[in-house]
Structure formats: C-alpha cells, structure tokens
Design a protein around this motif. Structure first.
Motif, PDB file in Angstrom:
ATOM      1  N   GLY A   1       0.792  -1.217   0.000  1.00 49.39           N
ATOM      2  CA  GLY A   1       0.000   0.000   0.000  1.00 49.39           C
ATOM      3  C   GLY A   1       0.822   1.263   0.000  1.00 49.39           C
ATOM      4  O   GLY A   1       0.354   2.316   0.434  1.00 49.39           O
ATOM      5  N   ILE A   2       2.061   1.196  -0.492  1.00 46.46           N
ATOM      6  CA  ILE A   2       2.944   2.364  -0.528  1.00 46.46           C
ATOM      7  C   ILE A   2       3.241   2.707  -1.981  1.00 46.46           C
ATOM      8  O   ILE A   2       3.665   1.847  -2.758  1.00 46.46           O
ATOM      9  N   THR A   3       2.994   3.947  -2.351  1.00 48.53           N
ATOM     10  CA  THR A   3       3.231   4.420  -3.716  1.00 48.53           C
ATOM     11  C   THR A   3       4.555   5.161  -3.782  1.00 48.53           C
ATOM     12  O   THR A   3       4.853   5.992  -2.924  1.00 48.53           O
ATOM     13  N   LEU A   4       5.354   4.833  -4.806  1.00 52.00           N
ATOM     14  CA  LEU A   4       6.607   5.548  -5.050  1.00 52.00           C
ATOM     15  C   LEU A   4       6.443   6.459  -6.255  1.00 52.00           C
ATOM     16  O   LEU A   4       5.790   6.099  -7.243  1.00 52.00           O
ATOM     17  N   GLU A   5       7.062   7.638  -6.151  1.00 51.85           N
ATOM     18  CA  GLU A   5       7.073   8.569  -7.268  1.00 51.85           C
ATOM     19  C   GLU A   5       8.486   9.107  -7.419  1.00 51.85           C
ATOM     20  O   GLU A   5       9.047   9.687  -6.474  1.00 51.85           O
ATOM     21  N   ASP A   6       9.063   8.890  -8.591  1.00 52.28           N
ATOM     22  CA  ASP A   6      10.416   9.386  -8.857  1.00 52.28           C
ATOM     23  C   ASP A   6      10.344  10.826  -9.336  1.00 52.28           C
ATOM     24  O   ASP A   6       9.605  11.154 -10.270  1.00 52.28           O
ATOM     25  N   THR A   7      11.077  11.712  -8.671  1.00 46.34           N
ATOM     26  CA  THR A   7      11.091  13.134  -9.008  1.00 46.34           C
ATOM     27  C   THR A   7      12.545  13.569  -9.192  1.00 46.34           C
ATOM     28  O   THR A   7      13.476  12.840  -8.802  1.00 46.34           O
ATOM     29  N   PRO A   8      12.765  14.739  -9.787  1.00 45.50           N
ATOM     30  CA  PRO A   8      14.147  15.230  -9.935  1.00 45.50           C
ATOM     31  C   PRO A   8      14.878  15.366  -8.602  1.00 45.50           C
ATOM     32  O   PRO A   8      16.100  15.378  -8.559  1.00 45.50           O
ATOM     33  N   ARG A   9      14.114  15.434  -7.516  1.00 40.74           N
ATOM     34  CA  ARG A   9      14.746  15.574  -6.193  1.00 40.74           C
ATOM     35  C   ARG A   9      14.793  14.260  -5.434  1.00 40.74           C
ATOM     36  O   ARG A   9      15.015  14.224  -4.234  1.00 40.74           O
ATOM     37  N   GLY A  10      14.549  13.156  -6.155  1.00 41.26           N
ATOM     38  CA  GLY A  10      14.613  11.847  -5.537  1.00 41.26           C
ATOM     39  C   GLY A  10      13.243  11.204  -5.423  1.00 41.26           C
ATOM     40  O   GLY A  10      12.217  11.815  -5.751  1.00 41.26           O
TER      41      GLY A  10
END
Length: 471
Positions: free
Chosen positions: A453-462
């Motif tokens: 139930g944990i969503t990851l989102e890759d962003t320019p800041r990690g």
C-alpha cells in the motif's frame, strides 16, 4: 453570484434567501442510534458538512442542529435482544456516531439534542394540535395519540402524493385510528416494555412518535421558521412529510428549503441496516484513508446515488494521493504560498446547488496546471495554483493541514521517525540497485512496497513515497 439550491418541496432550484440576512439555520435529522453507523448514514453528514463550509466561506453565520433519536421501537427491541438497558444501548451507538463524524472530518453540530430530553416540548405540541382539531387521542384507551391527516389539506405536498394513494402508516396499531394513514404522535406504554421508556402525559404513560420528536426539537432551537431542513431522500416520506404537516398545523412556518441527499447503494440496493448490506464506517476507514472515504462521498452530486464498491474507494484514494503529491511538491518550492481566492469556476459550481462534481473538476484542472508550472519552473504560477488547490480542499473539508486530520495523525507521530528511517533505508537500497543497473532488483523493491500500500514517485529531487491505503 447567487447561491441556488434545489428545494424538494417545490421540486426546482431556487435562489437562496435566508430568514435572517447573513445567518443560516439548518436542521437535519440525525440517526436513530440502534446500531453502528454505515457509509450510507454518514453520507448525509458529509453533504451537510460541505454545505456548512461553503455557506461559511460565503460569509454566512451558520447554526446547525442535528438531533439524536435515542428512544424508538427498534432501540427497545435491539436492547432487549442484547440484554442491556435501552438507554445504555442508545448511548453506546451515539458515541459510535460521534466517532464516525470525527473519522470523516465532519464538524459537530452547533447543538445535538436528544429526543428523550425534549418530552415536555412534545407534549405541548400535541396539546396545540388537539386544540386546533388536527390530532386526537385513540378511543381504545391505549394511550396513543394520532395526527388526523384528513384535517390537513396540504398533507402530501412535500412528497407529491394524494392521501388516497398512500399506504397505511406502519408506526402504530391501527385499531384506534380514524384513518389508516393517521400517524402516531404519542405511543401508549405497552406491557413488557421498560417503564423507564415512558413518560406521564394527559393521555397516559407512553413515549413520543418519531416524527413528533424532530418537529419539537427543530422548533425549540430554530424557531417557527428556519432556512434548511435536510436528510436522506428516504426520509422525505413519511418522516419529513409528517414533520411538515404537524409543524405547520401547529402554526409554524417551519422550513423554507428542503434538501435531500440520495442513497449509497450496494449491488443496486439502498444501503441499510434492515437489508444487512451496510459497510460500517469504523471498518471502511480501517481499509481506506478516512480523507479518501470523505472524498469518495463528497465528489458526486449530493442528489445522485453512489454505488459502494472497493474499486470506487480505491480510485478516490489514488486521486487524493495525486492531489496530496502535488501539494507536497509545490509547498517545498513555494512554502509561503497563501490560500488565495477560490477560482471563479469552483465558486460558480458550488453556488449551483452544491455541484461538487463540477467543483472537483476545477480542482483536478488546477492540480494539472500546477504540475505543468512545477515542471516548467514557473514559481509564480505554481504559487497561484497551490493556493487555489488548498482553498478548494479547505471548502471540501479535505485540507490535510486541517486540525481534524492532524489530530487523527497524531497517534502515529511517535512512529514516524522509525518509519521514515526504514523507508530511507529501503529507498537507498533501490537507488543502489539502479546505480548498478540491476533494474530487476529495483523493480522488486517498488513492487513489494506497492503490495504493502505504498506508492513511489520518482522526481528530480529523488523518490517520494506515500501511503495509498490503510490496513
């Protein structure tokens, strides 16, 4: 702009004009506290909480009275089955109702009267109705008192029915009635019922009828005329029809506007205690974030039915997570952004009979445009979109920084440093796998987190993480 509301009595949308300029008085029927509240019950609370917030945003002072029916046939039956006093049974589920209010971020009513605390007002109202020729004591010495529907020509106006087309009232024994449609104002005490569940009156010991309770309490706290009377569509007849008849027959103007929210359905049927298809608020909020449950209930138009399903709740959870993700990212770059004026299109939607679907569409547009501004590095535009989003979330009761949601999160705060540390270690291992181009291992980490139930989102800041569900 003028606020316009659908009035169930006139069956049309009307400009809203309060009794007292600048002030709004609302009465909506609370629950009969016979058992735990389900999602179908609590939709009404969310609808009127959003209405209250919108009225307040428009500058009105708002008074909300919502009763608790703590004496009723079903309460007596269920408490006897459970082997507990009727008043203890009612109080237990009244507390569960309050827990459900709080769980979904609903502000408590200005006042929440109990039916058992207002028997004198009910007796006085019956006396007035008898004196005016609209009520009578049953001739069978049962102690029952009935409203004479034939004495009131306007009976049926709220639900658009003719008396001769109505079914017989089912709330009392028909033996003492002049007409089978006459409904009980007072129910005589019966053998086997607890003596504590009765009060002395000129007609003998007994207890109030359901419809009388609300009329007496609305009149006591909001006066002979108030602005809005609300509740679920299932209450329009017979409950609200009977309230309107007895109150106006007693000489009151009563409610100016009648608002009714539609049902929450399960497999196409109304969610109800009697059908056994109710999804308890206490259980649903263990599976999905309470804010997402509120979003699920607030997003459709209040006069539209909602089909309860896990898919719909999952969609609401994911949509709210995307909104929260934008707010968190934007707030890092423009931390001083305030809560500006609402977008005009949002305000127009809310003024159009509380059209939350159109209002939420504006919210989605602002998030989309805000993400574009974020990607372009346009901080001025980003600040504008962030402030708009925050203002809209506040009106809908979904602002994550609202104290009501902060209090819910406080119980988890002691664990936050531990959780953050564990997640930092997990994300570091994923970054390490990606740096050595072991993408299978990196994807395995993501998949494991997703399953939890944990969503990851890759962003320019990690990488950023967020919970998509509870449980």
């Amino acid at each position: 702009m003028t606020l316009r509301l659908y009035d169930s009595a006139t069956r049309g949308i009307r400009d809203f004009v309060p009794v007292v300029p600048g002030q709004v008085s609302i009465y909506h029927c609370g629950l009969t506290v016979q058992s735990a509240p389900h999602v179908g019950h609590i939709r009404k609370e969310v609808v009127f909480d959003v209405l209250r917030r919108w009225l307040r945003h428009r500058g009105y002072g708002v008074t909300v009275v919502a009763n608790v029916t703590d004496i009723d046939d079903k309460i007596l039956t269920k408490s006897a089955e459970a082997g507990v006093p009727w008043f203890a049974h009612a109080y237990r589920f009244e507390r569960e109702l309050h827990d459900a209010y709080a769980a979904l971020g609903c502000e408590p009513p200005t006042y929440e009267p109990r039916a058992t605390g207002h028997v004198p007002e009910m007796i006085e109202m019956i006396k007035v109705l008898i004196e005016r020729g609209h009520a009578y004591a049953a001739a069978d010495d049962s102690g029952d008192v009935y409203f004479d529907v034939r004495s009131w020509p306007a009976y049926g106006s709220l639900s658009g029915q003719r008396i001769d087309d109505m079914e017989a009232a089912a709330d009392a024994d028909p033996r003492g009635k002049r007409d089978p449609r006459d409904f009980a104002l007072w129910k005589g005490h019966k053998e086997g019922e607890p003596l504590t569940a009765s009060w002395w009156t000129p007609w003998g010991r007994g207890r109030p009828g359901w419809h009388l309770e609300c009329s007496a309490m609305a009149g006591k706290y909001l006066g002979d005329e108030f602005d809005i009377h609300g509740g679920g569509i299932d209450l329009r007849f017979p409950h609200h029809e009977n309230e309107l008849a007895q109150s106006t027959a007693a000489g009151q103007r009563f409610a100016r506007y009648w608002m009714h929210n539609a049902w929450v359905t399960a497999a196409g049927e109304k969610m109800s205690k009697s059908l056994g298809n109710g999804a308890l608020v206490s259980e649903v909020t263990q599976t999905y974030p309470p804010r997402a449950v509120r979003f699920y209930l607030a997003q459709p138009h209040y006069r539209s039915a909602i089909e309860f399903s896990d898919d719909s709740l999952a969609e609401a959870t994911a949509a709210l997570a995307r909104i929260d993700g934008f707010v968190e990212r934007a707030a890092e770059l423009v931390p001083d952004a305030d809560r500006a004026e609402l977008p005009q299109t949002f305000a127009e939607a809310m003024d159009d009979d509380l059209s939350t679907p159109a209002a939420v569409a504006v919210l989605y547009d602002e998030v989309r445009d805000g993400n574009s501004a974020l990607d372009a590095g346009d901080l001025e535009a980003l600040a504008k979109h962030l402030s708009h989003v925050r203002a809209m979330l506040a009106v809908l009761g979904l602002d994550a920084e609202d104290p009501v949601w902060q209090r819910q999160r406080s119980a988890d705060e002691d664990y936050r440093p531990v959780v953050d540390g564990l997640m930092a270690a997990v994300l570091a291992s994923r970054d390490e796998a990606r740096s050595r181009q072991d993408y299978a291992a990196a994807d395995a980490v993501r998949d494991t987190l997703t399953s939890l139930g944990i969503t990851l989102e890759d962003t320019p800041r990690g990488a950023r993480w967020s919970l998509t569900r509870k449980g």
